[in-house]
Design a protein around this motif. Structure first.
Motif, PDB file in Angstrom:
ATOM      1  N   PRO A   1       0.831  -1.223   0.000  1.00 46.12           N
ATOM      2  CA  PRO A   1       0.000   0.000   0.000  1.00 46.12           C
ATOM      3  C   PRO A   1       0.856   1.260   0.000  1.00 46.12           C
ATOM      4  CG  PRO A   1      -0.105  -1.120   2.125  1.00 46.12           C
ATOM      5  CD  PRO A   1       0.599  -2.041   1.198  1.00 46.12           C
ATOM      6  N   THR A   2       0.470   2.219  -0.847  1.00 40.38           N
ATOM      7  CA  THR A   2       1.222   3.463  -0.980  1.00 40.38           C
ATOM      8  C   THR A   2       0.351   4.709  -0.895  1.00 40.38           C
ATOM      9  OG1 THR A   2       1.021   3.336  -3.386  1.00 40.38           O
ATOM     10  CG2 THR A   2       2.991   2.352  -2.408  1.00 40.38           C
ATOM     11  N   THR A   3      -0.931   4.590  -1.179  1.00 42.90           N
ATOM     12  CA  THR A   3      -1.786   5.772  -1.326  1.00 42.90           C
ATOM     13  C   THR A   3      -3.031   5.631  -0.460  1.00 42.90           C
ATOM     14  OG1 THR A   3      -1.058   5.906  -3.619  1.00 42.90           O
ATOM     15  CG2 THR A   3      -2.951   7.260  -2.997  1.00 42.90           C
ATOM     16  N   MET A   4      -3.445   6.732   0.182  1.00 36.44           N
ATOM     17  CA  MET A   4      -4.687   6.738   0.951  1.00 36.44           C
ATOM     18  C   MET A   4      -5.855   6.915  -0.020  1.00 36.44           C
ATOM     19  SD  MET A   4      -5.775   9.078   4.210  1.00 36.44           S
ATOM     20  CE  MET A   4      -5.666  10.596   3.268  1.00 36.44           C
ATOM     21  N   SER A   5      -6.731   5.893  -0.091  1.00 35.40           N
ATOM     22  CA  SER A   5      -7.811   5.891  -1.081  1.00 35.40           C
ATOM     23  C   SER A   5      -9.147   6.322  -0.503  1.00 35.40           C
ATOM     24  CB  SER A   5      -7.954   4.483  -1.686  1.00 35.40           C
ATOM     25  OG  SER A   5      -6.769   4.110  -2.357  1.00 35.40           O
ATOM     26  N   THR A  29      -5.151  -3.315  10.349  1.00 34.11           N
ATOM     27  CA  THR A  29      -5.480  -4.655   9.869  1.00 34.11           C
ATOM     28  C   THR A  29      -5.390  -4.655   8.353  1.00 34.11           C
ATOM     29  OG1 THR A  29      -7.108  -6.435   9.940  1.00 34.11           O
ATOM     30  CG2 THR A  29      -7.950  -4.217   9.715  1.00 34.11           C
ATOM     31  N   PHE A  30      -5.039  -5.805   7.783  1.00 36.82           N
ATOM     32  CA  PHE A  30      -4.892  -5.941   6.343  1.00 36.82           C
ATOM     33  C   PHE A  30      -6.184  -6.481   5.721  1.00 36.82           C
ATOM     34  CE2 PHE A  30      -0.315  -5.776   7.171  1.00 36.82           C
ATOM     35  CZ  PHE A  30       0.114  -5.031   6.091  1.00 36.82           C
ATOM     36  N   HIS A  31      -6.361  -6.144   4.458  1.00 38.67           N
ATOM     37  CA  HIS A  31      -7.431  -6.742   3.666  1.00 38.67           C
ATOM     38  C   HIS A  31      -7.108  -8.225   3.465  1.00 38.67           C
ATOM     39  CE1 HIS A  31     -10.069  -7.527   0.214  1.00 38.67           C
ATOM     40  NE2 HIS A  31     -10.758  -6.460   0.600  1.00 38.67           N
ATOM     41  N   PRO A  32      -8.077  -9.124   3.539  1.00 42.22           N
ATOM     42  CA  PRO A  32      -7.753 -10.565   3.476  1.00 42.22           C
ATOM     43  C   PRO A  32      -7.191 -11.021   2.138  1.00 42.22           C
ATOM     44  CG  PRO A  32     -10.120 -10.209   3.510  1.00 42.22           C
ATOM     45  CD  PRO A  32      -9.493  -8.892   3.791  1.00 42.22           C
ATOM     46  N   SER A  34      -6.579   1.393   8.785  1.00 48.29           N
ATOM     47  CA  SER A  34      -6.097   1.936  10.054  1.00 48.29           C
ATOM     48  C   SER A  34      -7.200   2.766  10.685  1.00 48.29           C
ATOM     49  CB  SER A  34      -4.847   2.795   9.842  1.00 48.29           C
ATOM     50  OG  SER A  34      -5.146   3.928   9.048  1.00 48.29           O
ATOM     51  N   SER A  35      -7.284   2.652  11.997  1.00 55.48           N
ATOM     52  CA  SER A  35      -8.253   3.456  12.752  1.00 55.48           C
ATOM     53  C   SER A  35      -7.488   4.328  13.731  1.00 55.48           C
ATOM     54  CB  SER A  35      -9.229   2.550  13.502  1.00 55.48           C
ATOM     55  OG  SER A  35      -8.547   1.768  14.466  1.00 55.48           O
ATOM     56  N   GLY A  36      -7.986   5.559  13.926  1.00 60.19           N
ATOM     57  CA  GLY A  36      -7.230   6.497  14.739  1.00 60.19           C
ATOM     58  C   GLY A  36      -8.065   7.197  15.775  1.00 60.19           C
ATOM     59  N   ARG A  93      -9.127   4.771   7.750  1.00 60.82           N
ATOM     60  CA  ARG A  93      -8.533   5.097   6.459  1.00 60.82           C
ATOM     61  C   ARG A  93      -8.065   3.811   5.778  1.00 60.82           C
ATOM     62  NH1 ARG A  93      -7.545  10.790   6.360  1.00 60.82           N
ATOM     63  NH2 ARG A  93      -8.032  11.661   8.406  1.00 60.82           N
ATOM     64  N   LEU A  94      -8.263   3.803   4.457  1.00 62.31           N
ATOM     65  CA  LEU A  94      -7.859   2.668   3.636  1.00 62.31           C
ATOM     66  C   LEU A  94      -6.697   3.114   2.739  1.00 62.31           C
ATOM     67  CD1 LEU A  94      -8.139  -0.131   2.272  1.00 62.31           C
ATOM     68  CD2 LEU A  94      -9.911   0.884   0.803  1.00 62.31           C
TER      69      LEU A  94
END
Length: 612
Positions: free
Chosen positions: A267-271, A591-594, A601-603, A609-610
């Motif tokens: 993962p590189t970008t917040m979608s 947590t990762f997508h399966p 991520s939750s804050g 955020r994904l």
């Protein structure tokens, strides 16, 4: 140059009377009358071959080596006789009469000499007979020895006899020592690198030839100040020993890691940003299919999201701040465990396949526990009425506050954590199909922080503040104790292969354990600047992530090889930012997508955020 017995077919060297050592580094030894090079013959004789030749060759005594042509010459009989006559001090010509007096003209002078010579000789013989001439007796003298190295003063033996032994002369400088040498004496780049790699004693030249345009451009002695400083050190530090510091290039200490672009995907970008909660989002979990996401917050709600659109499909209110949520990993069961205060709720969100939703409800309602099993540490209650319509299916009431819930890989067993130092009832394991609860530990050594099931084997991991204990559930014994080398463990994740483990701690460290290697961390990562709150492994990709209070999620490439002799490859690949730090808290869970290389991520800023 001396020429001895050359025939018409012999090659004559025309270099003159020079030292032949000048040609020792060249393949030729001189030039003939036509100006062509005279190449050296192949001469591989050593001392043993020379000795055998001396013993076996009958002409060895009359063979000489000519340096001008580098060849052996056999002397003829006339030449050998000439050498012998010269050694005896005789004339070279055998027919020469040394007593014959040659004159240009014959006359009365010659006749007078013929008369005078016998007369004078007879007169001297008569004087000797008469005793008038007495022969000289040799003096008896003692041998004298001279001190060649005596001082040059008038009283010294060396001074009296005027003997002088000159000092050996230095070799004359060659063209390579000139400040403007010819181009063929300058070294190329390859020759210079080879010269630098050689040992000082093996180098042909002790210096590098350099070319300067004029004499005034020649630099002065470059090491003058350095050698003067070394001399001063020798004068006042002579009784001590000076140790030179080892100069290590810092770049050599950095391990050679592959480039991040070669380790994609990650993962590189917040979608997407999932907004809706009004307080801290402490826990998130994805469904086994990757279509849905559940989140629990301090605003006493549980929200279900559609991953691809970011739409909130359902919101359930519970009776307290949600500490943890966990989606059942079995795709055939649609259950979500939610813990708040001292209660664990099992919810059926009724999302996805209707057959799976109906099968789940039938599984829960079909079992009726017997009377003797109802006396347990946890009270099981089947939800009915309005709560059932909201999605509540089972309620597990614990004696103390629950901090974490985690599912077994098959989806039938559930574990809950109640951290409390004063009680032995900190970890409970529940079986949903039989509504049965058991306490696997009589004593808990330390304050339990989190637990996890092994993905393949019947092992159970229990993390306290300083260490992680691994238990075998079948043998009911302690298998291994892992020392984390940190002050307070906050989170834990097991690799899908089951042989590696990561632990996050509140002192900004992430410890990677190789269970087959040692009970101490294989590698300690200090990438975060504040306390770590959550760590996670991906189920299929070689990725793991960590979230901390600095508001960042760091994704690392963690390749585990099937070869046990090869250590895991750990490479940080991306730092993901987006969460706002709120009340000194940043990212609370990851947590990762399966199936996809995505991370959630939750804050503390009440958002999820994904990153894709």
């Amino acid at each position: 140059s001396s020429l001895i017995g050359y025939g018409r077919g012999d090659v004559r060297n025309t270099v003159g009377n020079i030292p032949m050592e000048w040609y020792q580094d060249y393949p030729h030894i001189g030039y003939d009358l036509d100006g062509k090079k005279i190449f050296k013959p192949i001469r591989n004789k050593d001392e043993l071959d020379e000795f055998l030749d001396k013993m076996e060759n009958p002409d060895y005594w009359r063979t000489v080596h000519d340096k001008t042509t580098a060849s052996d010459i056999r002397l003829s009989d006339e030449q050998v006789d000439l050498v012998h006559r010269l050694q005896k001090g005789q004339f070279g010509d055998a027919s020469f009469n040394e007593y014959e007096i040659h004159s240009c003209s014959s006359g009365p002078i010659v006749e007078k000499k013929k008369i005078l010579i016998p007369f004078s000789v007879s007169k001297m013989v008569h004087a000797i007979k008469m005793g008038w001439i007495k022969p000289r007796k040799p003096k008896e003298t003692t041998p004298q020895y001279y001190d060649l190295w005596a001082k040059e003063d008038p009283n010294a033996i060396l001074g009296r006899h005027k003997m002088h032994v000159p000092a050996p002369k230095m070799r004359l400088p060659g063209h390579e020592e000139s400040y403007n040498p010819p181009p063929e004496y300058l070294l190329t780049e390859e020759e210079r690198l080879a010269w630098e790699q050689q040992d000082p004693e093996d180098r042909k030249l002790p210096f590098l030839p350099q070319k300067h345009s004029c004499l005034r451009a020649v630099p002065a002695f470059s090491r003058f100040i350095h050698e003067r400083f070394e001399r001063c050190l020798d004068l006042y530090l002579c009784p001590r020993q000076r140790k030179m510091r080892v100069n290590v290039n810092p770049e050599d200490l950095i391990p050679k890691l592959p480039k991040p672009k070669d380790l994609q995907p990650f993962p590189t970008t917040m979608s997407l940003v999932y907004r809706g909660h009004t307080s801290l989002v402490r826990s998130i979990s994805a469904s086994p299919t990757g279509q849905w996401l559940v989140s629990g917050s301090d605003d006493c709600t549980v929200r279900f999201w559609e991953v691809n659109t970011g739409r909130c499909l359902k919101t359930l209110e519970v009776g307290g701040a949600v500490k943890g949520v966990a989606w059942n990993p079995n795709p055939a069961v649609c259950l979500v465990a939610v813990c708040f205060e001292s209660t664990v709720l099992l919810l059926n969100p009724a999302l996805g396949d209707r057959l799976v939703v109906g099968a789940t409800d039938q599984l829960i309602t079909s079992y009726e526990p017997p009377e003797e099993d109802k006396e347990q540490a946890v009270t099981w209650a089947l939800s009915e009425g309005p709560e059932h319509d909201k999605g509540h299916r089972l309620t597990l009431t614990h004696p103390k506050g629950v901090k974490q819930v985690v599912w077994h890989g098959k989806g039938d067993y559930l574990s809950s954590v109640m951290p409390d130092n004063t009680s032995n009832l900190q970890v409970l394991i529940h079986q949903v199909s039989k509504r049965r609860t058991q306490n696997p530990f009589r004593k808990n050594k330390g304050l339990v922080q989190c637990v996890s099931f092994h993905p393949l084997r019947p092992y159970f991991f229990v993390a306290t503040q300083r260490c992680v204990r691994v238990y075998n559930l079948i043998k009911q014994e302690l298998t291994k104790k892992l020392t984390a080398n940190c002050k307070w463990i906050s989170s834990m994740a097991i690799h899908p292969g089951g042989d590696n483990l990561i632990c996050g701690s509140y002192d900004c460290r992430l410890a990677w354990f190789d269970l087959d290697l040692s009970t101490k961390p294989y590698k300690m990562l200090r990438h975060h600047k504040k306390a770590l709150r959550g760590v996670a492994y991906h189920k299929h990709y070689p990725l793991f992530a960590s979230g901390a209070d600095d508001g960042s999620v760091i994704v690392c490439h963690g390749m585990v090889y099937n070869d046990l002799l090869q250590n895991p490859l750990i490479v940080p690949v991306k730092v993901l930012r987006g969460h706002q730090i709120t009340h000194d808290l940043g990212v609370l869970d990851v947590t990762f997508h399966p199936t996809q290389p995505w991370v959630f991520s939750s804050g503390a800023d009440a958002t999820i955020r994904l990153f894709t």
